[in-house]
Design a protein around this motif. Structure first.
Motif, PDB file in Angstrom:
ATOM      1  N   VAL A   1       4.324   0.872   1.704  1.00 30.02           N
ATOM      2  CA  VAL A   1       4.048   1.453   0.403  1.00 30.02           C
ATOM      3  C   VAL A   1       4.010   2.962   0.616  1.00 30.02           C
ATOM      4  O   VAL A   1       3.149   3.471   1.329  1.00 30.02           O
ATOM      5  N   GLY A   2       4.994   3.660   0.029  1.00 33.69           N
ATOM      6  CA  GLY A   2       5.082   5.106   0.156  1.00 33.69           C
ATOM      7  C   GLY A   2       4.530   5.781  -1.080  1.00 33.69           C
ATOM      8  O   GLY A   2       4.844   5.387  -2.201  1.00 33.69           O
ATOM      9  N   ILE A   3       3.685   6.798  -0.866  1.00 33.51           N
ATOM     10  CA  ILE A   3       3.011   7.480  -1.956  1.00 33.51           C
ATOM     11  C   ILE A   3       3.343   8.967  -1.879  1.00 33.51           C
ATOM     12  O   ILE A   3       3.055   9.608  -0.867  1.00 33.51           O
ATOM     13  N   ASP A   4       3.974   9.505  -2.934  1.00 33.20           N
ATOM     14  CA  ASP A   4       4.302  10.927  -2.969  1.00 33.20           C
ATOM     15  C   ASP A   4       4.705  11.290  -4.388  1.00 33.20           C
ATOM     16  O   ASP A   4       5.610  10.692  -4.945  1.00 33.20           O
ATOM     17  N   PRO A   5       4.059  12.303  -4.999  1.00 36.92           N
ATOM     18  CA  PRO A   5       4.356  12.640  -6.385  1.00 36.92           C
ATOM     19  C   PRO A   5       5.414  13.733  -6.555  1.00 36.92           C
ATOM     20  O   PRO A   5       5.752  14.084  -7.677  1.00 36.92           O
TER      21      PRO A   5
END
Length: 150
Positions: A49-53
């Motif tokens: 799960v990759g998180i980056d805005p």
């Protein structure tokens, strides 16, 4: 025992033998290189799960085909559940941060925009049994960990 190096460009260190096959990996702060994450998918069969805005990261993911065992969330990992202001370079050197004190050493043009955020506590309540957590978010790691300890 030395840690393994994973990734091609922005390499990361981990002890791969401690990561169970087919386990869950959370990776906050993807940037433009997900070779460390795809390495864990290929070698260990992990779900990442990759998180980056960031705008640039989002553009990259919309131009590539969806990767098997990879989920992308366009959120900032933050010590607060409130929306945060992201500052991102719009030319040359790429950097993005939610820390208002960060600035470009080369005086690049930047854009500011609001993004939704998740706390690590919230993220870990959604995704259970995480075997590897990578946080690379321009110095905010310490605030995230401190907030999670409380």
């Amino acid at each position: 025992m030395k840690p393994d190096t994973i990734g091609n460009k922005d390499t990361k260190l981990c002890f791969k033998h401690l990561i169970p096959r087919n386990s869950l990996v959370l990776s906050a702060g993807l940037g433009t290189d997900i070779s460390a994450e795809t390495n864990l998918i290929a070698e260990k069969g992990c779900m990442v799960v990759g998180i980056d805005p960031c705008i640039l990261t989002n553009q990259i993911f919309h131009r590539t085909k969806m990767l098997q065992n990879f989920m992308y969330l366009r959120y900032a990992l933050s010590s607060s559940e409130n929306d945060v202001i992201m500052t991102e370079s719009t030319d040359g050197e790429w950097i993005a941060s939610t820390d208002a004190s960060h600035y470009s050493l080369t005086n690049n043009q930047t854009a500011k925009y609001k993004v939704p955020s998740l706390t690590l506590t919230n993220l870990l309540s959604i995704f259970k049994k995480v075997s590897y957590l990578k946080i690379d978010i321009e110095g905010e790691e310490y605030n995230i960990i401190r907030q999670t300890e409380n």
